[in-house]
Write an enzyme that holds these catalytic residues in place. Structure first.
Site, PDB file in Angstrom:
ATOM      1  N   ASP A   1      42.953  21.167  27.459  1.00 14.47           N
ATOM      2  CA  ASP A   1      42.850  22.448  26.749  1.00 14.47           C
ATOM      3  C   ASP A   1      41.347  22.628  26.515  1.00 14.47           C
ATOM      4  O   ASP A   1      40.532  22.015  27.222  1.00 14.47           O
ATOM      5  CB  ASP A   1      43.658  22.426  25.429  1.00 14.47           C
ATOM      6  CG  ASP A   1      43.755  23.803  24.768  1.00 14.47           C
ATOM      7  OD1 ASP A   1      44.432  24.674  25.317  1.00 14.47           O
ATOM      8  OD2 ASP A   1      43.129  24.020  23.705  1.00 14.47           O
TER       9      ASP A   1
ATOM     10  N   LYS B   1      51.330  19.527  21.054  1.00 10.96           N
ATOM     11  CA  LYS B   1      49.907  19.860  21.150  1.00 10.96           C
ATOM     12  C   LYS B   1      49.132  18.767  20.434  1.00 10.96           C
ATOM     13  O   LYS B   1      49.657  18.141  19.510  1.00 10.96           O
ATOM     14  CB  LYS B   1      49.632  21.208  20.481  1.00 10.96           C
ATOM     15  CG  LYS B   1      48.310  21.844  20.862  1.00 10.96           C
ATOM     16  CD  LYS B   1      48.398  22.611  22.174  1.00 10.96           C
ATOM     17  CE  LYS B   1      47.043  23.007  22.703  1.00 10.96           C
ATOM     18  NZ  LYS B   1      47.133  23.794  23.937  1.00 10.96           N
TER      19      LYS B   1
END
Ligand code: NDP
Length: 444
Positions: free
Chosen positions: A166, A126
């Site tokens: 995201d 991430k």
């Protein structure tokens, strides 16, 4: 002290200032207790949990950029390369002022298990930056993305680490970052997913998380002997996930009555007009309250979340910790019998406890929103083959993956004596594959 408690206590000591990460690890480790109990000696010998909770690598860097007035700014950029046991690191980039290392570690940890659940060969990662794209011009966003990639490109690659979008990172940002990667490396490779269709993107990727969420809800609801058609659905958020969850829910005959953004929520008892929302969010990049200009019969509630509205099914699709224990109680009291998370960890610990205690159908994000990363992995396959699959082909595979996730999660929960507890099911099912691979690969 149990092995789980020992590992957690040590983590708390080392990372005392990372509240979100510690919270995520605590919740995951607690639900892994049954599999840890069954394998404690093997796991201890392999220092498995100690390795599982520490990222393989974290890269942090400054991101200098200049705004349209010529003023210079410095943001913080990150990439957490958490776990590559079952494939290259894979996970989104988030651009939001709230981004910290702790938040990205929590999201990265979730991502490991989510990616494993898809059944595809992708590890967990991430990244992102504390940059706020709201109110920035296209040129400012482009300069930021170029600067961000000028550092990040050193650490990623199509077989190393493949970031995606995201919160705050959609098609526009992915395209700018891809352009800069190509320019610096002279490589035309699938290093990012969520790309535009004309340069290696996959059909159905924009829809994938929202559609996948509804596919798993449909399977879960049908297995429980009910159906989606005719049900009232409350959704939070109005970004990528919320919009396409609304679209698919409506296609399957459900009535979606709310959407929100960080300012407030809209309630349209006649059913949300998605064409209007798409125009506001995708074209104008406006605020959800503008919906009332087109539909004056709808209601706008400033500063609140939609969990007080009566519904059968609630789908939080905005951000983490957006439902607390009180709000969960309110949903249940109002008759809500199904909650599935489009966002990552939108229900706080008290809310999850309330859903489990009430024995409603509750599917945690790492299973329910895995459709996005699954289609990202399908995008990687298409890039490697230099082929583009049709929308129907990708959508069909997505549906099959979501149905398989539901079955795997539900069967795993039952196998460990926790029938109907999809939190335990999802965490253990995801962990089984990763832990087997970590043990087989030795102490790395
Ligand atoms: P977008 O940026 O497209 O949309 C996010 C939405 O959530 C916006 O409506 C935004 O409102 C709202 N929101 C963001 N932060 C807050 C906050 N602090 N309080 C209230 N509302 C907020 O993001 P996505 O739709 O892509 O992502 C939504 C969630 O889904 C995230 O948790 C993400 O991690 C998760 N997810 C996304 C995937 C994907 O493929 N995109 C895959 C799997 C999970 P505003 O515009 O006002 O900020």
């Amino acid at each position: 002290m149990s092995y789980v408690s020992e590992v957690y206590a040590e983590l708390e000591r080392k990372h005392a200032n990372e509240a979100e990460f510690l919270e995520a690890v605590k919740r995951i480790l607690e639900s892994l207790q049954p599999i840890v109990d069954a394998n404690e000696e093997l796991y201890r010998r392999n220092a498995l949990l100690e390795r599982f909770v520490e990222p393989e690598r974290i890269i942090t860097f400054r991101v200098p950029w200049t705004d349209d007035k010529g003023v210079n700014h410095i943001n913080l950029g990150y990439r957490v390369q958490f776990n590559s046991a079952i494939g290259p690191y894979k996970g989104g980039l988030r651009f939001h002022p709230s981004v910290t290392q702790s938040i990205l570690k929590f999201l990265g940890m979730e991502q490991i298990l989510k990616n494993s659940l898809t059944g595809l060969p992708i590890g967990g990662g991430k990244g992102g930056a504390d940059f706020d794209p709201h109110g920035k011009s296209d040129a400012e966003v482009m300069r930021f993305c170029q600067s961000f990639m000028t550092e990040l490109y050193k650490y990623i690659g199509k077989d190393v680490d493949v970031p995606a979008g995201d919160i705050g990172v959609g098609g526009r940002e992915v395209a700018y970052m891809y352009g800069q990667y190509k320019r610096i490396t002279n490589l035309y490779e699938g290093v990012l997913t969520g790309k535009g269709l004309s340069f290696g993107g996959s059909l159905a990727r924009p829809e994938a998380t929202g559609y996948g969420l509804i596919y798993i809800v449909d399977e879960m609801v049908r297995t429980a002997g009910r159906e989606l058609a005719g049900k009232t659905v409350v959704i939070s958020g109005s970004g990528n996930v919320a919009q396409y969850a609304t679209e698919k829910a409506q296609q399957l005959g459900a009535k979606v009555v709310t959407l929100s953004d960080s300012d407030g929520y809209i309630y349209d008892p006649d059913g949300i007009r998605l064409d209007i929302v798409k125009e506001i969010k995708q074209v104008r990049r406006g605020r959800i309250r503008e919906y009332l200009e087109a539909v004056p019969t709808a209601k706008y509630v400033e500063g609140e979340r939609p969990w007080g509205i009566r519904c059968d099914i609630a789908l939080p699709c905005a951000t983490q910790n957006e439902i607390n224990g009180t709000q969960a109680g309110q949903l249940i009291k109002n008759g809500c019998w199904c909650v599935a998370e489009g966002a990552n960890m939108p229900s706080d610990a008290a809310a999850v406890d309330a859903f489990l205690a009430a024995k409603i159908l509750y599917m945690p994000g790492k299973a329910a929103n895995a459709g996005g990363v699954a289609v990202s992995a399908l995008e990687m396959s298409q890039n490697s083959e230099r082929l583009s699959w049709s929308f129907e082909e990708v959508d069909g595979k997505l549906r099959e993956i979501m149905v398989n996730i539901y079955r795997n999660v539900s069967e795993t929960a039952a196998r460990y004596g926790y029938e109907g507890n999809f939190v335990v099911g999802a965490n253990i099912a995801g962990f089984e594959k990763v832990s087997n691979a970590m043990i087989a690969q030795g102490l790395v």
